[in-house]
Design an enzyme around this catalytic site. Sequence first.
Site, PDB file in Angstrom:
ATOM      1  N   ASP A 270      -7.012  11.822  29.033  1.00 32.40           N
ATOM      2  CA  ASP A 270      -7.243  12.597  27.822  1.00 32.40           C
ATOM      3  C   ASP A 270      -5.961  13.375  27.559  1.00 32.40           C
ATOM      4  O   ASP A 270      -5.566  14.220  28.359  1.00 32.40           O
ATOM      5  CB  ASP A 270      -8.431  13.541  28.005  1.00 32.40           C
ATOM      6  CG  ASP A 270      -8.769  14.309  26.733  1.00 32.40           C
ATOM      7  OD1 ASP A 270      -7.871  14.455  25.869  1.00 32.40           O
ATOM      8  OD2 ASP A 270      -9.912  14.763  26.605  1.00 32.40           O
TER       9      ASP A 270
ATOM     10  N   HIS B 299      10.130  -0.540  12.451  1.00 33.11           N
ATOM     11  CA  HIS B 299      10.200  -1.942  12.844  1.00 33.11           C
ATOM     12  C   HIS B 299      11.044  -2.784  11.898  1.00 33.11           C
ATOM     13  O   HIS B 299      11.518  -3.855  12.273  1.00 33.11           O
ATOM     14  CB  HIS B 299       8.782  -2.542  12.988  1.00 33.11           C
ATOM     15  CG  HIS B 299       8.077  -2.795  11.697  1.00 33.11           C
ATOM     16  ND1 HIS B 299       7.274  -1.849  11.087  1.00 33.11           N
ATOM     17  CD2 HIS B 299       8.042  -3.887  10.906  1.00 33.11           C
ATOM     18  CE1 HIS B 299       6.776  -2.359   9.985  1.00 33.11           C
ATOM     19  NE2 HIS B 299       7.220  -3.593   9.838  1.00 33.11           N
TER      20      HIS B 299
ATOM     21  N   LYS C 108      14.237  -6.442  12.279  1.00 33.60           N
ATOM     22  CA  LYS C 108      14.144  -7.750  11.636  1.00 33.60           C
ATOM     23  C   LYS C 108      15.503  -8.448  11.649  1.00 33.60           C
ATOM     24  O   LYS C 108      16.551  -7.825  11.443  1.00 33.60           O
ATOM     25  CB  LYS C 108      13.629  -7.608  10.201  1.00 33.60           C
ATOM     26  CG  LYS C 108      12.144  -7.271  10.115  1.00 33.60           C
ATOM     27  CD  LYS C 108      11.676  -7.227   8.689  1.00 33.60           C
ATOM     28  CE  LYS C 108      10.165  -7.028   8.605  1.00 33.60           C
ATOM     29  NZ  LYS C 108       9.426  -8.191   9.101  1.00 33.60           N
TER      30      LYS C 108
ATOM     31  N   HIS D  67      11.067   2.509   5.555  1.00 33.82           N
ATOM     32  CA  HIS D  67      11.538   1.133   5.455  1.00 33.82           C
ATOM     33  C   HIS D  67      12.607   0.947   4.372  1.00 33.82           C
ATOM     34  O   HIS D  67      13.696   0.433   4.631  1.00 33.82           O
ATOM     35  CB  HIS D  67      10.381   0.182   5.152  1.00 33.82           C
ATOM     36  CG  HIS D  67       9.312   0.179   6.196  1.00 33.82           C
ATOM     37  ND1 HIS D  67       9.552   0.488   7.522  1.00 33.82           N
ATOM     38  CD2 HIS D  67       7.992  -0.109   6.128  1.00 33.82           C
ATOM     39  CE1 HIS D  67       8.426   0.389   8.209  1.00 33.82           C
ATOM     40  NE2 HIS D  67       7.471   0.027   7.387  1.00 33.82           N
TER      41      HIS D  67
ATOM     42  N   LYS E 298       0.993  -2.340  -2.936  1.00 35.66           N
ATOM     43  CA  LYS E 298      -0.104  -3.108  -2.352  1.00 35.66           C
ATOM     44  C   LYS E 298      -0.795  -3.929  -3.450  1.00 35.66           C
ATOM     45  O   LYS E 298      -0.679  -3.629  -4.640  1.00 35.66           O
ATOM     46  CB  LYS E 298      -1.096  -2.180  -1.667  1.00 35.66           C
ATOM     47  CG  LYS E 298      -0.516  -1.480  -0.436  1.00 35.66           C
ATOM     48  CD  LYS E 298      -1.581  -0.755   0.358  1.00 35.66           C
ATOM     49  CE  LYS E 298      -0.994  -0.147   1.624  1.00 35.66           C
ATOM     50  NZ  LYS E 298      -0.492  -1.190   2.553  1.00 35.66           N
TER      51      LYS E 298
ATOM     52  N   LYS F  54       2.816 -11.533  -0.154  1.00 36.41           N
ATOM     53  CA  LYS F  54       3.593 -10.765   0.809  1.00 36.41           C
ATOM     54  C   LYS F  54       5.028 -11.227   0.715  1.00 36.41           C
ATOM     55  O   LYS F  54       5.341 -12.381   1.008  1.00 36.41           O
ATOM     56  CB  LYS F  54       3.040 -10.974   2.218  1.00 36.41           C
ATOM     57  CG  LYS F  54       3.717 -10.116   3.279  1.00 36.41           C
ATOM     58  CD  LYS F  54       3.068 -10.326   4.635  1.00 36.41           C
ATOM     59  CE  LYS F  54       3.696  -9.413   5.682  1.00 36.41           C
ATOM     60  NZ  LYS F  54       3.063  -9.603   7.013  1.00 36.41           N
TER      61      LYS F  54
END
Length: 488
Positions: A92, A176, A180, A238, A338, A343
Site C-alpha cells: 500500500d 513514449h 518512436k 507529444h 479523437k 489512427k
Amino acid sequence: MSESSLLSAKQIVLFGAAGDLSKRKLFAALYQLFVADLLVDEVKIIGVARIELDDVSFQAFVKDNLNNFVADQIEADKVEEFIQLFSYVQLDFSDQAGFKTLAKALDANAYTLHYLATPPSIYGLIADGLKAHKLNNDFARVVMEKPIGHDLESSKVINDLVSRHFKESQIYRIDHYLGKETVLNLISLRFANSLFSTNWDHTCIDHVQITVAESVGIEGRWGFYDDTGQIRDMVQNHLLQILSLLAMEPPTDLSSENIRDEKLKVIKALRKIDRTNVHEKTVRGQYTKGHMNGQPVPGYTEEEGAVTDSTTESFVAIKAEIDNWRWAGVPFYMRTGKRMPCKHSEVVIHFKHQPHNIFDNSYSQLPANKLTIRLQPDEGVELTVMNKVPGITKELQIKETKLDLSFSDINDDSRVVDAYERLILSAINGNAGLFIRRDEVEASWEWIDSIKAAWDASNELPKGYAAGSWGPVSSIALIARDDRDWDE
C-alpha cells in the site's frame, strides 16, 4: 565488462505492476529486451501493487498478459525463462512501513530502476517510502509517467515531491513518442544529410504540419479524460516534443543535455497565445455522434458516464509560431483529436514553391516538395518530388513522384521496435537523452496554460464535429486563411 553494463540497472521495480500500462506495455517491452539479450545477467524484476499475490501467481499474471499483448508470436520456452525473473511485493503506497518488505528484496548497492506506472498523485508517497529505507541513493533511477500535473503549478508540486529525495539526474520523465523510430530519425535526417540540414529554415520551408489523429473515443476513461482534455493529454507533451525536435538548432553533440538544451530553446521561443490572439491561432472541438467504419458511435457527451454539459475539448488545432531567426515567418500547424477517420500520426514539411515555372504545360504552378514523416500506423519517411513522365511525348511532361522509405520494407527484421522497449532500455542504461527534463516540462506547461486561460476567459463552447470527420470546419479555416490546406 563494458562501462555501460557496469552502470546498467540490475534491479527493476514496477510500481503499479497490476495496472493497465504494465499489462499492455511494460511486460511486453521487458520480454522483447530479454529475448534480444539486452538485459543484464541475473536481472531482478519486482512487481509492486496493492493486490494480494505471491510470486507464482504474479508470474502467471505476467505470462497471461504477454499472451494477450505481445504482437509477435512468442516462444513458450523463452516466456517460461523470462517469468522466472519476476517476484512480487504487495504494498500500500500510503503505508511507509510497507516499503521495508521491498527494501529487504533489493540490494541497496545495485543499480535499480524504479518505474512509477501509477497515478502521478502518488509519486510523492512512493518517493517518501523509497527515501525512508535509503532506496534513493546514487544507485537509484526513477521513471515518471505522464501526465506530470494538469498545469504549471501542479506540475511543480509533483516534481518538488520527487525532487526532495532524488536528484534531477536520477529522474527520467517519459513520453513514449520520443521512443518512436521515426521521431528519433528526425535527428538523423536533419543532421546527417546535407540535403536537409542546409535547407531546414525559413528560406526553404513554407510551413510544417503535425497531425496526431485518434480513431478511438474515450474508451471508459471519462473521469480522467474530462479533467484533462486533448490539449493537456496530447499537445502539452507529444506534439510539443515533436515540434521541438523538428525546430531545434543543431546540438554540439548527441549528449542528452545538449539535445535537451536545444529543445528547451524552441519551447521558450514559441510565440505566446493569449486572449488577444487565441481565436485566430486555435480551434477547439468536441465530437458529436457519427459513424466509424460504417457503425454508429455516440458523441462525447453521450459516452458512458458522461456529463452531458461538459465543455472539454476532444480536438485541438493550433497555429504555432517560433520567434527566432531560423523559423521567422514559418507557421507550425498542429492538430490532434479523437474520433477522427483513422489512427494516423505524421509530420509534413512543406517546402517553398519554385520561384519560376518552366513546366507550365504540366502545371500552372509547380507543386512544392514535401517531406512526410509517418509516425503511425506505418512508420517511415516519404519525399515528394517532381519527375518526368515516362515515355515519348511531344513535350516534356512531369508529375509528382513519391520516394518511399518504409521501415518495414528496408528493415531485415520486420518487427518495428516498440517505443517502450527503447525507452526502458535507455533508462536501464542511464541514458537520459530520450527523456524530458523538468525545465522542458515547465516551459511547455507555461505555453499551454496561457492558451487554456484564454479559452476559459472566452466562455466559448468547443466547436462540434461529427465522429469520423477530420474535425470542426473552423479548423479548416484556421489554415485556409493562410491559403493552405491540411494534408489528409
